[in-house]
Design an enzyme around this catalytic site. Structure first.
Site, PDB file in Angstrom:
ATOM      1  N   GLU A 184      20.383  -3.541  25.471  1.00  0.00           N
ATOM      2  CA  GLU A 184      19.863  -4.158  26.679  1.00  0.00           C
ATOM      3  C   GLU A 184      18.805  -5.212  26.311  1.00  0.00           C
ATOM      4  O   GLU A 184      18.339  -5.259  25.170  1.00  0.00           O
ATOM      5  CB  GLU A 184      19.241  -3.071  27.573  1.00  0.00           C
ATOM      6  CG  GLU A 184      20.249  -2.041  28.095  1.00  0.00           C
ATOM      7  CD  GLU A 184      21.162  -2.590  29.213  1.00  0.00           C
ATOM      8  OE1 GLU A 184      21.361  -3.814  29.296  1.00  0.00           O
ATOM      9  OE2 GLU A 184      21.683  -1.762  29.985  1.00  0.00           O
ATOM     10  N   ASP A 200      23.545  -8.689  32.458  1.00  0.00           N
ATOM     11  CA  ASP A 200      22.168  -8.936  32.003  1.00  0.00           C
ATOM     12  C   ASP A 200      22.119  -9.434  30.551  1.00  0.00           C
ATOM     13  O   ASP A 200      21.052  -9.518  29.959  1.00  0.00           O
ATOM     14  CB  ASP A 200      21.306  -7.668  32.170  1.00  0.00           C
ATOM     15  CG  ASP A 200      21.779  -6.505  31.302  1.00  0.00           C
ATOM     16  OD1 ASP A 200      22.765  -6.659  30.544  1.00  0.00           O
ATOM     17  OD2 ASP A 200      21.146  -5.428  31.367  1.00  0.00           O
ATOM     18  N   ASP A 232      30.071   1.968  21.677  1.00  0.00           N
ATOM     19  CA  ASP A 232      29.023   2.788  22.269  1.00  0.00           C
ATOM     20  C   ASP A 232      29.619   4.024  22.950  1.00  0.00           C
ATOM     21  O   ASP A 232      30.845   4.173  23.026  1.00  0.00           O
ATOM     22  CB  ASP A 232      28.187   1.958  23.268  1.00  0.00           C
ATOM     23  CG  ASP A 232      29.037   0.963  24.062  1.00  0.00           C
ATOM     24  OD1 ASP A 232      30.254   1.197  24.212  1.00  0.00           O
ATOM     25  OD2 ASP A 232      28.494  -0.048  24.519  1.00  0.00           O
ATOM     26  N   HIS A 245      23.608  -7.973  27.911  1.00  0.00           N
ATOM     27  CA  HIS A 245      23.732  -6.976  26.845  1.00  0.00           C
ATOM     28  C   HIS A 245      25.065  -7.101  26.108  1.00  0.00           C
ATOM     29  O   HIS A 245      26.071  -7.509  26.687  1.00  0.00           O
ATOM     30  CB  HIS A 245      23.510  -5.536  27.365  1.00  0.00           C
ATOM     31  CG  HIS A 245      24.585  -4.990  28.253  1.00  0.00           C
ATOM     32  ND1 HIS A 245      24.326  -4.457  29.504  1.00  0.00           N
ATOM     33  CD2 HIS A 245      25.935  -4.849  28.093  1.00  0.00           C
ATOM     34  CE1 HIS A 245      25.448  -4.031  30.039  1.00  0.00           C
ATOM     35  NE2 HIS A 245      26.438  -4.256  29.208  1.00  0.00           N
TER      36      HIS A 245
HETATM   37  C1  F6R Z   1      31.204  -1.358  26.543  1.00  0.00           C
HETATM   38  C2  F6R Z   1      30.261  -2.398  26.163  1.00  0.00           C
HETATM   39  C3  F6R Z   1      29.565  -3.206  27.199  1.00  0.00           C
HETATM   40  C4  F6R Z   1      30.532  -3.969  28.098  1.00  0.00           C
HETATM   41  C5  F6R Z   1      29.764  -4.731  29.159  1.00  0.00           C
HETATM   42  C6  F6R Z   1      30.691  -5.482  30.090  1.00  0.00           C
HETATM   43  O1  F6R Z   1      31.717  -0.750  25.383  1.00  0.00           O
HETATM   44  O2  F6R Z   1      30.059  -2.585  25.013  1.00  0.00           O
HETATM   45  O3  F6R Z   1      28.710  -4.129  26.568  1.00  0.00           O
HETATM   46  O4  F6R Z   1      31.295  -4.840  27.321  1.00  0.00           O
HETATM   47  O5  F6R Z   1      28.978  -3.853  29.892  1.00  0.00           O
HETATM   48  O6  F6R Z   1      31.442  -4.548  30.804  1.00  0.00           O
HETATM   49  P1  F6R Z   1      32.690  -4.995  31.670  1.00  0.00           P
HETATM   50  O7  F6R Z   1      33.676  -5.540  30.729  1.00  0.00           O
HETATM   51  O8  F6R Z   1      33.172  -3.735  32.323  1.00  0.00           O
HETATM   52  O9  F6R Z   1      32.186  -6.028  32.620  1.00  0.00           O
END
Ligand code: F6R
Length: 261
Positions: free
Chosen positions: A143, A136, A67, A138
């Protein structure tokens, strides 16, 4: 789905990197799907160690981030193409030009998303997708409520995700973009092997819902239950709410060596 419960974040990184190393040993030009954020950092560090030690080379690999934030200027340190450069590319031997991210500054966003899908397809698809999970539920920036068949598109971030990610923007919630371009759940599900890494009590509920909850857009991570090759590598606090954690430990302890990752 294989669930591996470890003692430390370093061990999560080592086991995740082992899956990448096994892939690269049989397919040197593997296509890697790259998550950003804090969860995969120990995995990237372990890959860096293996590359420095001459155990593996990622020189012929290519990579696609999951992303990208919409609207961050090219030089912004939190632009995901910059983050992946810093956390991964600069530490290993993969050529920088072989690593791609969606164009969060594109004037024509639907065209940029279609281009990204095309680039992944033209590369032969993702062999191994590294995933984190949001508190959450995702995956990438899909989301809750995201279509389980979605493709790369623009997605508005929940307030919870923006609050979680404010730590990367010096705690300034207003600085966190409210939109991203993200691979869809349908896009992610086409990768041949999904490796999800997560640590800490803040991920326990999301992990329980993803691994043992109903398959539902309420928890986008639950889509992984429909994929034939998933490895979830987590620490004890992230595993704390799993109903079958004893079984996952037993299965891991009894895993035949020949099975690989
Ligand atoms: C980022 C992504 C997100 C993260 C998620 C967890 O490229 O795809 O889904 O993996 O927000 O983020 P962290 O690892 O920082 O807790």
């Amino acid at each position: 789905m294989e669930v591996i419960i470890t003692d430390t974040v370093d061990e999560i990184g080592r086991l995740g990197a082992e899956a990448v190393a096994q892939l690269v040993s049989r397919k040197p030009d593997a296509v890697l799907g790259l998550a950003t954020g804090s969860s995969p950092v120990s995995l990237y560090d372990d890959l860096a160690r293996r590359v420095s030690a001459g155990e593996i080379s990622l020189r012929a690999c290519s990579g696609f981030t999951l992303d990208e934030y919409v609207g961050l200027p090219p030089e912004h340190p939190q632009r995901y193409r910059m983050v992946i450069e810093q956390d991964f590319v600069s530490k290993v031997d993969i050529p920088s030009e072989s690593v791609h991210a969606p164009d969060g500054l594109a004037a024509d966003i639907p065209a940029a998303c279609a281009d990204y899908e095309r680039m992944i397809r033209d590369a032969g698809g993702v062999d191994l997708q590294i995933l984190g999970i949001g508190s959450d539920g995702h995956i990438a920036f899909n989301e809750p409520g995201s279509s389980l068949a979605s493709r790369t598109r623009i997605k508005t971030l929940t307030s919870q995700t923006r609050r979680d990610n404010a730590r990367f923007f010096d705690g300034d919630l207003d600085a966190v973009p409210s939109q991203s371009l993200t691979q869809g759940i349908g896009t992610i599900m086409e990768a041949r092997h999904l490796v999800m890494v997560a640590n800490g009590a803040g991920k326990a509920e999301a992990i329980r819902n993803a691994v043992e909850g109903p398959v539902s857009a309420v928890c986008p991570g639950s889509a992984l239950q429909l994929h034939p090759h998933v490895t979830v590598i987590i620490d004890e606090p992230a595993a704390a709410l799993l109903q079958f954690q004893d079984y996952y430990r037993e299965a891991w302890a009894a895993k035949p060596h020949w099975q690989g990752s």
